[in-house]
Design an enzyme around this catalytic site. Sequence first.
Site, PDB file in Angstrom:
ATOM      1  N   GLU A  75       0.822  -1.214   0.000  1.00  0.00           N
ATOM      2  CA  GLU A  75       0.000   0.000   0.000  1.00  0.00           C
ATOM      3  C   GLU A  75       0.857   1.265   0.000  1.00  0.00           C
ATOM      4  O   GLU A  75       0.556   2.238   0.687  1.00  0.00           O
ATOM      5  CB  GLU A  75      -0.954  -0.011   1.201  1.00  0.00           C
ATOM      6  CG  GLU A  75      -1.942  -1.170   1.175  1.00  0.00           C
ATOM      7  CD  GLU A  75      -2.844  -1.189   2.394  1.00  0.00           C
ATOM      8  OE1 GLU A  75      -2.405  -0.727   3.467  1.00  0.00           O
ATOM      9  OE2 GLU A  75      -3.981  -1.661   2.259  1.00  0.00           O
ATOM     10  N   LYS A 132      11.193  -9.573   0.668  1.00  0.00           N
ATOM     11  CA  LYS A 132      11.343  -8.306  -0.054  1.00  0.00           C
ATOM     12  C   LYS A 132      10.750  -7.176   0.786  1.00  0.00           C
ATOM     13  O   LYS A 132       9.720  -6.592   0.452  1.00  0.00           O
ATOM     14  CB  LYS A 132      10.670  -8.392  -1.423  1.00  0.00           C
ATOM     15  CG  LYS A 132      11.320  -9.392  -2.367  1.00  0.00           C
ATOM     16  CD  LYS A 132      10.682  -9.330  -3.738  1.00  0.00           C
ATOM     17  CE  LYS A 132      11.267 -10.364  -4.666  1.00  0.00           C
ATOM     18  NZ  LYS A 132      10.874 -11.741  -4.324  1.00  0.00           N
ATOM     19  N   GLY A 133      11.417  -6.876   1.892  1.00  0.00           N
ATOM     20  CA  GLY A 133      10.960  -5.825   2.790  1.00  0.00           C
ATOM     21  C   GLY A 133      11.942  -4.670   2.837  1.00  0.00           C
ATOM     22  O   GLY A 133      13.048  -4.733   2.293  1.00  0.00           O
ATOM     23  N   CYS A 172       4.264 -27.371 -16.422  1.00  0.00           N
ATOM     24  CA  CYS A 172       2.844 -27.650 -16.621  1.00  0.00           C
ATOM     25  C   CYS A 172       2.663 -29.156 -16.537  1.00  0.00           C
ATOM     26  O   CYS A 172       2.815 -29.869 -17.534  1.00  0.00           O
ATOM     27  CB  CYS A 172       2.366 -27.117 -17.970  1.00  0.00           C
ATOM     28  SG  CYS A 172       0.631 -27.496 -18.329  1.00  0.00           S
ATOM     29  N   GLN A 181       4.380 -27.377 -27.213  1.00  0.00           N
ATOM     30  CA  GLN A 181       5.449 -26.375 -27.312  1.00  0.00           C
ATOM     31  C   GLN A 181       6.775 -26.941 -26.804  1.00  0.00           C
ATOM     32  O   GLN A 181       7.830 -26.740 -27.420  1.00  0.00           O
ATOM     33  CB  GLN A 181       5.095 -25.122 -26.509  1.00  0.00           C
ATOM     34  CG  GLN A 181       4.193 -24.137 -27.222  1.00  0.00           C
ATOM     35  CD  GLN A 181       4.090 -22.841 -26.439  1.00  0.00           C
ATOM     36  OE1 GLN A 181       3.753 -22.835 -25.263  1.00  0.00           O
ATOM     37  NE2 GLN A 181       4.381 -21.736 -27.089  1.00  0.00           N
ATOM     38  N   GLU A 212       4.265 -23.572 -12.019  1.00  0.00           N
ATOM     39  CA  GLU A 212       3.005 -24.185 -12.443  1.00  0.00           C
ATOM     40  C   GLU A 212       1.870 -23.160 -12.457  1.00  0.00           C
ATOM     41  O   GLU A 212       1.733 -22.347 -11.544  1.00  0.00           O
ATOM     42  CB  GLU A 212       2.661 -25.325 -11.480  1.00  0.00           C
ATOM     43  CG  GLU A 212       1.418 -26.099 -11.818  1.00  0.00           C
ATOM     44  CD  GLU A 212       1.613 -27.052 -12.989  1.00  0.00           C
ATOM     45  OE1 GLU A 212       0.770 -27.001 -13.914  1.00  0.00           O
ATOM     46  OE2 GLU A 212       2.573 -27.844 -12.981  1.00  0.00           O
ATOM     47  N   ARG A 248       1.194 -20.468 -14.374  1.00  0.00           N
ATOM     48  CA  ARG A 248       1.656 -19.065 -14.416  1.00  0.00           C
ATOM     49  C   ARG A 248       1.992 -18.554 -13.019  1.00  0.00           C
ATOM     50  O   ARG A 248       1.751 -17.416 -12.663  1.00  0.00           O
ATOM     51  CB  ARG A 248       0.632 -18.145 -15.099  1.00  0.00           C
ATOM     52  CG  ARG A 248       0.349 -18.491 -16.551  1.00  0.00           C
ATOM     53  CD  ARG A 248      -0.285 -17.339 -17.316  1.00  0.00           C
ATOM     54  NE  ARG A 248      -1.543 -16.907 -16.771  1.00  0.00           N
ATOM     55  CZ  ARG A 248      -2.728 -17.469 -17.015  1.00  0.00           C
ATOM     56  NH1 ARG A 248      -2.800 -18.512 -17.837  1.00  0.00           N
ATOM     57  NH2 ARG A 248      -3.835 -17.000 -16.484  1.00  0.00           N
ATOM     58  N   ASP A 297      -0.814 -13.019 -14.221  1.00  0.00           N
ATOM     59  CA  ASP A 297       0.431 -13.770 -14.402  1.00  0.00           C
ATOM     60  C   ASP A 297       1.351 -13.460 -13.231  1.00  0.00           C
ATOM     61  O   ASP A 297       1.809 -12.333 -13.076  1.00  0.00           O
ATOM     62  CB  ASP A 297       1.096 -13.392 -15.727  1.00  0.00           C
ATOM     63  CG  ASP A 297       2.205 -14.351 -16.136  1.00  0.00           C
ATOM     64  OD1 ASP A 297       2.787 -15.001 -15.246  1.00  0.00           O
ATOM     65  OD2 ASP A 297       2.487 -14.451 -17.347  1.00  0.00           O
ATOM     66  N   ARG A 310       4.303 -14.798 -12.564  1.00  0.00           N
ATOM     67  CA  ARG A 310       5.684 -15.230 -12.774  1.00  0.00           C
ATOM     68  C   ARG A 310       6.695 -14.080 -12.762  1.00  0.00           C
ATOM     69  O   ARG A 310       6.402 -12.976 -13.190  1.00  0.00           O
ATOM     70  CB  ARG A 310       5.800 -15.985 -14.100  1.00  0.00           C
ATOM     71  CG  ARG A 310       5.122 -17.328 -14.100  1.00  0.00           C
ATOM     72  CD  ARG A 310       5.130 -17.965 -15.474  1.00  0.00           C
ATOM     73  NE  ARG A 310       4.286 -17.238 -16.427  1.00  0.00           N
ATOM     74  CZ  ARG A 310       4.065 -17.638 -17.670  1.00  0.00           C
ATOM     75  NH1 ARG A 310       4.637 -18.761 -18.113  1.00  0.00           N
ATOM     76  NH2 ARG A 310       3.289 -16.938 -18.474  1.00  0.00           N
TER      77      ARG A 310
END
Length: 388
Positions: free
Chosen positions: A22, A126-127, A240, A256, A277, A279, A311, A313
């Site tokens: 925030e 990640k602070g 996947c 693919q 897995e 996304r 997404d 990722r």
Amino acid sequence: MEELREAFEEGKPVILIDRNRENEADFVFPAQLITEDVVSFFVTYGKGLFCVTADEEDLLKRGFVKLSSNYGANYFVPVDWGTGTGISALERAETCRKLAEGRYFHEFRYPGHVTVIGGIGFQRRKGHTEASLEISELAGFSRHAVIVEILDEKGNSHNLDYVLKLSEKFSLPVLEMDDVWREFVKRKLLMKKKAEATLPTDFGVFKVVSFENHLDGKEHFAIVKEPLEDPVAVRIHSECVTGDVLSSLRCDCGSQLANFLRYMSAHGGILIYLRQEGRGIGLSNKIAAYSLQDKGLDTVEANRVLGFSEDERDYAPAAQILKALGIERVLLFTNNQRKTVGLEKYGIEVVETKRLYGRVTPHNRFYLSTKMKKLGHELEEIFREVNS
């Protein structure tokens, strides 16, 4: 980073904004440079808790005592240096500098007026605490920083407009958490080769390579076929299970994967297999998303209903794997522009991209159409072929 260093040497703190919390913002300044004037500025315009940060491991080695916590905060016993009260700006600045010098806990008086916080590694959390240590190090200083949360006139800690006006008023640099993460991944090698073996397959004989992973701890791996040209042909393939293992027709992942392995067998290249897995939402949530799609939602809508972004990722692991393999320039096989951006922002040069299509079936046609229309995947050509 040179501009950052210049700002610190001029006595200007950086404002670090976390948009994932925030828009919470902190002042950040290297502890080894802190002065009475900077402390006074922090107290006057920051108004939040005045803290010095260091790596938790470093603090424990120096005998600092961690406080008990029932909500995960990593506070240590607050300290003062010297024989004064410890509360003045001059005294707090000296306490911070002594911490940055590597002084031991028993040399300080405690409890004191400088709160000490231990960082557990930016890749783990990640602070602001962890990011402040990276900022200080990236600017060329020791891994000790002073941070103060910025509160507005009413004591609100999430007022972005106030923070930006403060930055403009005092000409202070502004960083976002993602900026620090990007530089962190670009500049540090957090994955290295662990083992490799020959892998004979239906598509040809390859090398499979595992990695010691200090980035996210997951068992990502790479399939390599030599010789490798410059730029190296690379495919980033997100795990996947349903498509790769069970040959599901709901997606084009398995086909693919097979198509790129065929290409690699003939031309050489690297397949990076990421444990992302669905996304990035995981197998259980992917199955829940499938259930929502059975009820009429598309893949993007299903993710959002489950509380995820379209997404989730991050391609930092792919960039780290390439660095561990000594690769800096790639020919990227993808229909997804986000993968190109995701590699480039972490310092990998994408020289060229090539499309890689999978199989279109009645079961995945709507899914592929959604990826093209809502996620920007470049699939127009394959739909033209199917419709012709």
